[in-house]
Design a protein around this motif. Structure first.
Motif, PDB file in Angstrom:
ATOM      1  N   THR A   1      32.214  46.112  37.586  1.00  0.00           N
ATOM      2  CA  THR A   1      32.235  47.277  38.467  1.00  0.00           C
ATOM      3  C   THR A   1      31.162  48.247  38.006  1.00  0.00           C
ATOM      4  O   THR A   1      30.619  48.124  36.904  1.00  0.00           O
ATOM      5  CB  THR A   1      33.608  47.968  38.455  1.00  0.00           C
ATOM      6  OG1 THR A   1      33.920  48.366  37.112  1.00  0.00           O
ATOM      7  CG2 THR A   1      34.691  47.046  38.989  1.00  0.00           C
TER       8      THR A   1
ATOM      9  N   ASN B   1      28.189  45.827  47.909  1.00  0.00           N
ATOM     10  CA  ASN B   1      28.923  45.748  46.646  1.00  0.00           C
ATOM     11  C   ASN B   1      30.282  46.383  46.879  1.00  0.00           C
ATOM     12  O   ASN B   1      30.377  47.599  47.080  1.00  0.00           O
ATOM     13  CB  ASN B   1      28.170  46.482  45.536  1.00  0.00           C
ATOM     14  CG  ASN B   1      28.815  46.293  44.179  1.00  0.00           C
ATOM     15  OD1 ASN B   1      30.035  46.166  44.060  1.00  0.00           O
ATOM     16  ND2 ASN B   1      28.001  46.265  43.138  1.00  0.00           N
ATOM     17  N   ASP B   2      31.334  45.582  46.864  1.00  0.00           N
ATOM     18  CA  ASP B   2      32.654  46.100  47.225  1.00  0.00           C
ATOM     19  C   ASP B   2      33.240  47.032  46.170  1.00  0.00           C
ATOM     20  O   ASP B   2      34.294  47.629  46.390  1.00  0.00           O
ATOM     21  CB  ASP B   2      33.633  44.968  47.537  1.00  0.00           C
ATOM     22  CG  ASP B   2      33.846  44.028  46.358  1.00  0.00           C
ATOM     23  OD1 ASP B   2      33.382  44.336  45.243  1.00  0.00           O
ATOM     24  OD2 ASP B   2      34.480  42.973  46.561  1.00  0.00           O
ATOM     25  N   SER B   3      32.561  47.162  45.023  1.00  0.00           N
ATOM     26  CA  SER B   3      33.032  48.121  44.024  1.00  0.00           C
ATOM     27  C   SER B   3      32.268  49.440  44.082  1.00  0.00           C
ATOM     28  O   SER B   3      32.424  50.287  43.204  1.00  0.00           O
ATOM     29  CB  SER B   3      32.897  47.516  42.613  1.00  0.00           C
ATOM     30  OG  SER B   3      31.537  47.356  42.249  1.00  0.00           O
ATOM     31  N   THR B   4      31.438  49.604  45.118  1.00  0.00           N
ATOM     32  CA  THR B   4      30.646  50.822  45.248  1.00  0.00           C
ATOM     33  C   THR B   4      31.543  52.052  45.358  1.00  0.00           C
ATOM     34  O   THR B   4      32.473  52.087  46.157  1.00  0.00           O
ATOM     35  CB  THR B   4      29.737  50.750  46.494  1.00  0.00           C
ATOM     36  OG1 THR B   4      28.827  49.667  46.335  1.00  0.00           O
ATOM     37  CG2 THR B   4      28.947  52.042  46.668  1.00  0.00           C
ATOM     38  N   LYS B   5      31.226  53.044  44.554  1.00  0.00           N
ATOM     39  CA  LYS B   5      31.936  54.323  44.597  1.00  0.00           C
ATOM     40  C   LYS B   5      30.923  55.446  44.483  1.00  0.00           C
ATOM     41  O   LYS B   5      29.848  55.286  43.907  1.00  0.00           O
ATOM     42  CB  LYS B   5      32.957  54.429  43.457  1.00  0.00           C
ATOM     43  CG  LYS B   5      34.144  53.472  43.563  1.00  0.00           C
ATOM     44  CD  LYS B   5      35.103  53.678  42.416  1.00  0.00           C
ATOM     45  CE  LYS B   5      36.345  52.800  42.567  1.00  0.00           C
ATOM     46  NZ  LYS B   5      35.985  51.364  42.523  1.00  0.00           N
TER      47      LYS B   5
ATOM     48  N   TYR C   1      36.791  55.553  37.181  1.00  0.00           N
ATOM     49  CA  TYR C   1      35.993  54.407  36.724  1.00  0.00           C
ATOM     50  C   TYR C   1      36.300  54.093  35.264  1.00  0.00           C
ATOM     51  O   TYR C   1      36.467  52.915  34.894  1.00  0.00           O
ATOM     52  CB  TYR C   1      34.509  54.710  36.910  1.00  0.00           C
ATOM     53  CG  TYR C   1      33.595  53.736  36.207  1.00  0.00           C
ATOM     54  CD1 TYR C   1      33.413  52.446  36.703  1.00  0.00           C
ATOM     55  CD2 TYR C   1      32.920  54.109  35.037  1.00  0.00           C
ATOM     56  CE1 TYR C   1      32.572  51.545  36.054  1.00  0.00           C
ATOM     57  CE2 TYR C   1      32.087  53.225  34.397  1.00  0.00           C
ATOM     58  CZ  TYR C   1      31.913  51.943  34.900  1.00  0.00           C
ATOM     59  OH  TYR C   1      31.091  51.050  34.257  1.00  0.00           O
TER      60      TYR C   1
ATOM     61  N   LYS D   1      40.483  46.744  32.547  1.00  0.00           N
ATOM     62  CA  LYS D   1      39.892  45.484  33.000  1.00  0.00           C
ATOM     63  C   LYS D   1      40.114  44.373  31.977  1.00  0.00           C
ATOM     64  O   LYS D   1      39.959  44.560  30.767  1.00  0.00           O
ATOM     65  CB  LYS D   1      38.394  45.663  33.229  1.00  0.00           C
ATOM     66  CG  LYS D   1      37.729  44.455  33.871  1.00  0.00           C
ATOM     67  CD  LYS D   1      36.233  44.581  33.911  1.00  0.00           C
ATOM     68  CE  LYS D   1      35.778  45.797  34.673  1.00  0.00           C
ATOM     69  NZ  LYS D   1      34.304  45.845  34.752  1.00  0.00           N
TER      70      LYS D   1
ATOM     71  N   GLU E   1      39.646  52.390  35.031  1.00  0.00           N
ATOM     72  CA  GLU E   1      39.555  51.014  35.506  1.00  0.00           C
ATOM     73  C   GLU E   1      38.895  50.112  34.470  1.00  0.00           C
ATOM     74  O   GLU E   1      39.315  48.965  34.269  1.00  0.00           O
ATOM     75  CB  GLU E   1      38.761  50.965  36.812  1.00  0.00           C
ATOM     76  CG  GLU E   1      39.501  51.569  38.008  1.00  0.00           C
ATOM     77  CD  GLU E   1      38.619  51.638  39.234  1.00  0.00           C
ATOM     78  OE1 GLU E   1      37.473  51.141  39.178  1.00  0.00           O
ATOM     79  OE2 GLU E   1      39.068  52.191  40.258  1.00  0.00           O
TER      80      GLU E   1
ATOM     81  N   GLU F   1      35.446  40.745  37.454  1.00  0.00           N
ATOM     82  CA  GLU F   1      34.185  41.103  38.106  1.00  0.00           C
ATOM     83  C   GLU F   1      33.687  42.464  37.631  1.00  0.00           C
ATOM     84  O   GLU F   1      34.457  43.403  37.452  1.00  0.00           O
ATOM     85  CB  GLU F   1      34.385  41.122  39.626  1.00  0.00           C
ATOM     86  CG  GLU F   1      33.119  41.377  40.407  1.00  0.00           C
ATOM     87  CD  GLU F   1      33.344  41.319  41.913  1.00  0.00           C
ATOM     88  OE1 GLU F   1      32.459  41.759  42.656  1.00  0.00           O
ATOM     89  OE2 GLU F   1      34.419  40.835  42.315  1.00  0.00           O
TER      90      GLU F   1
END
Length: 250
Positions: A196, A73-77, A182, A189, A185, A194
């Motif tokens: 997050t 998941n490229d939004s993983t934080k 977060y 949005k 963001e 997408e």
């Protein structure tokens, strides 16, 4: 330009040189692999003609794990938190058996001769923070001085070294920073963008199918306050796959 760690008879180590400057995550792996090929940067060895292990190898490992988490998941934080091995004593005596580092912790941080540590990796940045025990003068007279943070940074090639006593406040601060980011963001949005996800505290828990034993998640006083952001499912399969499939550097 190399920093060399050599073990002495008493288990202590000495370090010379300085820490390599690591670029952002996108370039960390390629830079670290080059350092592995040339045996450059900080190096661990047992002295004399024993094998030299570039600490950049662990930078490669860390980059692989972070990249694998982001591929899911490229939004993983969040923060990856691991607890290192504990120094034990022989039954009721004060004799300390030879210390062996916990395997997953060693894969990410090295630190093979340092017990009772914690390690944190930030997502998505991939910055490594090592937390080591410190002690007062009463213990120093018997066991020697506490680890020097700057010296340990150079020796292990991590971004920062702190006291175990600062772990809870560090996790609190970093998780709050990521949570604030977060929220910002989410407010910015646009409709249809997408999804997050809020930051998580990723802990290692899973079954070793060879031994039948479980890897235990990191624990420290106060970790219960992070119960709402605790994730014990995501990290273990990623870390296992990275360890099984060796990199060219390994």
């Amino acid at each position: 330009n190399a920093a060399t760690t050599t073990a002495t008879g008493g288990g202590a180590s000495t370090t010379t040189g300085y820490m390599m400057k690591m670029p952002p995550l996108a370039d960390k792996r390629s830079v670290a692999e080059q350092l592995c090929q040339t045996i450059s940067g900080p190096i661990y060895s047992q002295g004399l003609n024993t094998f030299q292990v570039p600490m950049a190898l662990y930078e490669v490992n860390r980059a692989r794990v972070v990249q694998a988490m982001l591929e899911k998941n490229d939004s993983t934080k969040g923060l990856i938190l691991l607890e290192g091995g504990k120094q034990t004593t022989r039954y009721d005596t004060d004799h300390e058996p030879v210390f062996r580092q916990e395997s997953y912790f060693h894969y990410l941080f090295g630190a093979s001769q340092y017990s009772d540590c914690y390690g944190v990796l930030s997502l998505p940045e991939g910055e490594a923070t090592l937390f080591v025990p410190t002690w007062g003068v009463e213990v120093e007279t018997i066991c020697g001085p506490s680890p020097e943070f700057e010296k340990l940074k150079k020796e292990l090639g991590v971004e920062r070294v702190m006291s175990v006593g600062d772990l809870k406040s560090f996790v609190e601060r970093e998780m709050k920073r990521m949570e604030d980011d977060y929220v910002i963001e989410e407010e910015k949005k646009e409709s249809g963008e997408e999804e997050t996800f809020p930051p998580k505290l990723f802990l290692l828990k899973g079954l070793n199918t060879d031994s039948g034993n479980f890897a235990s998640p990191a624990a420290f006083d106060g970790i219960s306050q992070f119960a709402d952001v605790r994730d014990e499912d995501s990290l273990f399969p990623v870390l296992v796959e990275c360890r099984v499939h060796k990199s060219p550097a390994e």
